[in-house]
Scaffold this active site. Structure first.
Site, mmCIF file in Angstrom:
data_model
loop_
_atom_site.group_PDB
_atom_site.id
_atom_site.type_symbol
_atom_site.label_atom_id
_atom_site.label_comp_id
_atom_site.label_asym_id
_atom_site.label_seq_id
_atom_site.Cartn_x
_atom_site.Cartn_y
_atom_site.Cartn_z
ATOM 1 N N LYS A 113 0.867 -1.189 0.000
ATOM 2 C CA LYS A 113 0.000 0.000 0.000
ATOM 3 C C LYS A 113 0.901 1.236 0.000
ATOM 4 C CE LYS A 113 -1.450 2.953 2.739
ATOM 5 N NZ LYS A 113 -1.390 4.121 1.865
ATOM 6 N N GLU A 128 9.966 1.230 10.452
ATOM 7 C CA GLU A 128 10.948 2.297 10.144
ATOM 8 C C GLU A 128 10.222 3.605 10.374
ATOM 9 O OE1 GLU A 128 14.062 1.916 9.449
ATOM 10 O OE2 GLU A 128 14.192 -0.212 8.956
ATOM 11 N N CYS A 180 13.474 11.130 6.816
ATOM 12 C CA CYS A 180 13.557 10.714 8.220
ATOM 13 C C CYS A 180 14.978 10.883 8.727
ATOM 14 C CB CYS A 180 13.123 9.260 8.348
ATOM 15 S SG CYS A 180 14.026 8.180 7.238
ATOM 16 N N GLU A 232 9.797 16.395 14.101
ATOM 17 C CA GLU A 232 10.489 16.376 12.809
ATOM 18 C C GLU A 232 10.059 17.615 12.041
ATOM 19 O OE1 GLU A 232 9.024 12.427 11.492
ATOM 20 O OE2 GLU A 232 11.060 12.217 10.761
HETATM 21 P P1 NAP Z 1 2.539 8.553 7.705
HETATM 22 O O1 NAP Z 1 1.512 9.589 7.749
HETATM 23 O O2 NAP Z 1 2.817 7.772 8.926
HETATM 24 O O3 NAP Z 1 2.134 7.594 6.504
HETATM 25 C C1 NAP Z 1 2.951 6.514 6.103
HETATM 26 C C2 NAP Z 1 2.100 5.501 5.390
HETATM 27 O O4 NAP Z 1 1.154 4.971 6.309
HETATM 28 C C3 NAP Z 1 1.279 6.064 4.234
HETATM 29 O O5 NAP Z 1 1.168 5.088 3.237
HETATM 30 C C4 NAP Z 1 -0.061 6.323 4.897
HETATM 31 O O6 NAP Z 1 -1.147 6.355 4.011
HETATM 32 C C5 NAP Z 1 -0.155 5.111 5.796
HETATM 33 N N1 NAP Z 1 -1.092 5.257 6.888
HETATM 34 C C6 NAP Z 1 -1.457 6.373 7.550
HETATM 35 N N2 NAP Z 1 -2.362 6.070 8.511
HETATM 36 C C7 NAP Z 1 -2.573 4.730 8.440
HETATM 37 C C8 NAP Z 1 -3.393 3.818 9.151
HETATM 38 N N3 NAP Z 1 -4.164 4.204 10.140
HETATM 39 N N4 NAP Z 1 -3.359 2.516 8.790
HETATM 40 C C9 NAP Z 1 -2.573 2.092 7.799
HETATM 41 N N5 NAP Z 1 -1.768 2.915 7.083
HETATM 42 C C10 NAP Z 1 -1.756 4.214 7.403
HETATM 43 O O7 NAP Z 1 3.944 9.147 7.254
HETATM 44 P P2 NAP Z 1 4.258 10.061 5.992
HETATM 45 O O8 NAP Z 1 3.826 11.445 6.308
HETATM 46 O O9 NAP Z 1 3.783 9.422 4.742
HETATM 47 O O10 NAP Z 1 5.856 9.967 5.949
HETATM 48 C C11 NAP Z 1 6.661 10.746 6.725
HETATM 49 C C12 NAP Z 1 7.097 9.984 7.965
HETATM 50 O O11 NAP Z 1 7.773 8.789 7.577
HETATM 51 C C13 NAP Z 1 8.113 10.760 8.779
HETATM 52 O O12 NAP Z 1 7.809 10.609 10.138
HETATM 53 C C14 NAP Z 1 9.431 10.070 8.446
HETATM 54 O O13 NAP Z 1 10.411 10.216 9.421
HETATM 55 C C15 NAP Z 1 9.006 8.664 8.276
HETATM 56 N N6 NAP Z 1 9.978 7.918 7.482
HETATM 57 C C16 NAP Z 1 10.761 7.007 8.116
HETATM 58 C C17 NAP Z 1 11.730 6.315 7.393
HETATM 59 C C18 NAP Z 1 12.605 5.307 8.054
HETATM 60 O O14 NAP Z 1 13.201 4.520 7.332
HETATM 61 N N7 NAP Z 1 12.730 5.293 9.369
HETATM 62 C C19 NAP Z 1 11.864 6.539 6.018
HETATM 63 C C20 NAP Z 1 11.035 7.481 5.404
HETATM 64 C C21 NAP Z 1 10.081 8.158 6.155
HETATM 65 P P3 NAP Z 1 -1.663 7.774 3.425
HETATM 66 O O15 NAP Z 1 -0.653 8.157 2.441
HETATM 67 O O16 NAP Z 1 -2.986 7.493 2.860
HETATM 68 O O17 NAP Z 1 -1.722 8.719 4.586
#
Ligand code: NAP
Length: 499
Positions: free
Chosen positions: A193, A269, A303, A400
């Site tokens: 997804k 992650e 991140c 962040e």
């Molecule tokens: P996010 O809001 O947590 O979303 C990540 C993914 O999860 C998206 O596909 C999102 O779908 C989905 N999602 C959201 N709510 C969900 C739920 N209740 N159930 C299932 N899936 C759900 O994060 P983001 O804004 O896309 O990305 C930024 C974050 O990712 C930052 O915190 C960053 O640090 C972190 N990140 C971490 C790494 C690592 O390797 N540690 C790498 C890259 C990014 P939608 O798109 O529909 O919201």
């Protein structure tokens, strides 16, 4: 800082052709289909706010169809000889590399990063397919005599089984290949997804994987606007054996709770709050170059982005002056325009969050040396910004930033630097600039971090274990550790063959 909107004509034509031929359905069981509901959703270019494509919008019924396919394909894929799995991944690596320009353009269009950075991500992302093609044929096992000599210990590995993969928008390709590569190498099938904001790159990746010979059902892709409702039933279904998530700590925490229902294997992650430490013995040229890379790669939407610049008081003025000079040279504009070093942020909400964090820092005593104002015009642009002296209560020390904002504060000695660096619930990556090897190694022992960039602003590498400690996550991606996340360990106890 300068701005530009100059987009070459040949790119505009290629964009039209690419978007005109891309499959935008759901990819389930090797076929492209519309969502059961018939719904589609818009994908926008963050540089203009214009709709560039519409994509089928999966619901729970579609996600379960994808899981059906993954479950049906699981046994055959697990039995496919490792060499064959390896060669399929290797072909996919080559096809992805051949299509690098298309993938890079698509990524820039839906996510906003400069084309040069998208090209870098294609090469980084493709490398996970090559690395795990090589790992597929190296799954270890062992046989040993038990300490009392009365039995034998046989340890073998088998694929964990159908895995649900959830990825963010900031690295639309690499976050997918970093999971799909090891899952397929291990013999596990997947339902991916992708993020709502950037589904197109994952759809193109599905095409490439199919062209490389990945059999129907082994990889399924279900973009959706209803993330929780669509993936919830998958986590509750006993056919799912694994959840691998990359995204925010907040969503990760709640998915961990959901995964507990079935005691799913999980890889998490999550978010970062990276300290960037500059000690008085640092090579300041290297520190400034490292700071530019650690902060402005991906427009700060990483991140691994440096979030808190902690600089020794004796070198802070010099470091800041040199950094400001470099930041001033950045050109902001659409990622497809010539010479752009900073694209737009991904959406309006993200830009508002960054603007609010800067306003809050100013309210907490920060001085704005550069940037700090939302520009007029279309797109979600935010300028490269440098702040100094934000007080300890400023929210950007805790959250962040996920934008092109440098915030510099000072420390007096090493003990204070370590205390400040560790003063966060997150622990993904830290950066340390020092010419003392002993100090560098000491930092690797005392900083609460999963990764450390020593005199380096970018250390992501498919051959290295990527991941965090504390609330930055569980498990590792890449390297030898990466494939372990998709393997189960099976122990066979054997009676003494001489008895
Ligand atoms: P996010 O809001 O947590 O979303 C990540 C993914 O999860 C998206 O596909 C999102 O779908 C989905 N999602 C959201 N709510 C969900 C739920 N209740 N159930 C299932 N899936 C759900 O994060 P983001 O804004 O896309 O990305 C930024 C974050 O990712 C930052 O915190 C960053 O640090 C972190 N990140 C971490 C790494 C690592 O390797 N540690 C790498 C890259 C990014 P939608 O798109 O529909 O919201």
């Amino acid at each position: 800082m300068t701005t530009t909107t100059d987009i070459p004509e040949d790119l505009r034509k290629r964009q039209e052709q690419l978007l005109g031929t891309l499959s935008t359905g759901l990819y389930i069981d090797g076929t492209w289909r519309e969502a059961a509901s018939g719904k589609r959703f818009d994908v926008e270019d963050p540089a203009t706010g214009e709709v560039i494509a519409t994509v089928a919008d999966a619901g729970a019924e579609d996600a379960l169809a994808a899981l059906d396919a993954a479950h049906r394909a699981q046994e055959g894929w697990a039995r496919t000889p490792p060499r064959e799995r390896s060669e399929i991944l290797r072909r996919a690596f080559e096809l992805l590399t051949d299509r690098a320009e298309d993938v890079a353009l698509l990524m820039t269009l839906e996510m906003g990063k400069p084309l040069a950075e998208s090209r870098g991500e294609v090469s980084y992302g493709a490398e996970f397919l090559r690395w795990f093609a090589e790992e597929a044929v190296r799954t270890p096992g062992r046989y040993s005599v038990a300490p009392d000599g009365k039995s034998r210990v046989l340890v073998t590995k088998r694929p964990v089984g159908p895995s649900v993969l959830i990825t963010p928008w900031n690295f639309p390709l690499a976050m997918g290949t970093r999971k799909i590569g090891p899952a397929l190498a291990a013999g596990s099938t997947v339902v991916l997804k992708p993020a709502r904001l950037t589904p197109l790159t994952s759809l193109l990746l599905a095409e490439v994987l199919a062209d490389g010979g990945v059999p129907p059902g082994v990889v399924n892709v279900v973009p959706t606007t209803t993330a929780g409702d669509t993936t919830g039933p998958l986590l509750a279904d006993p056919r799912t054996r694994k959840l691998s998530f990359t995204g925010s700590t907040e969503v990760g925490r709640s998915l961990l709770a959901d995964a507990a229902g079935q005691v799913l294997r999980t890889s998490m992650e999550l978010g970062g709050n990276a300290p960037f430490l500059v000690f008085p013995d640092a090579d300041l040229d290297a520190a400034v170059a490292g700071a530019m890379a650690a902060k402005f790669r991906n427009g700060g939407e990483a991140c691994t982005a440096a979030n808190r610049f902690l600089v020794h008081q004796d070198v802070a003025e010099e470091f800041t002056a040199r950094l400001v000079e470099q930041v001033r040279q950045i050109t902001m504009g659409p990622g497809t325009a010539e010479g752009v070093g900073l694209g737009p942020l991904v959406e309006a909400k993200q830009r508002q969050k960054v603007a609010d964090l800067v306003d809050d820092a100013v309210a907490n005593g920060a001085q704005v040396l550069l940037g700090g104002q939302v520009p007029d015009g279309p797109g979600w642009f935010y300028p490269a910004t440098v702040l100094t002296g934000a007080g300890p209560d400023a929210l950007l020390h805790r959250q962040e930033i996920f934008g092109p904002v440098v915030s510099i504060t000072t420390f007096a000695d090493e003990a204070e630097a370590v205390r400040m660096a560790n003063d966060t619930e997150l622990g993904l990556i830290s950066f340390v600039f020092t010419t003392s090897l002993a100090r560098g190694l000491r930092m690797a022992e005392v900083l609460q971090t999963g990764m450390l960039g020593l005199n380096s602003g970018v250390i992501s590498n498919p051959a290295a274990p990527f991941g965090g400690v504390k609330q930055s996550g569980l498990g590792r991606e890449g390297s030898h550790e990466g494939i372990e996340e998709y393997l189960e360990t099976v122990y066979v106890g054997i009676a003494d063959p001489h008895a």
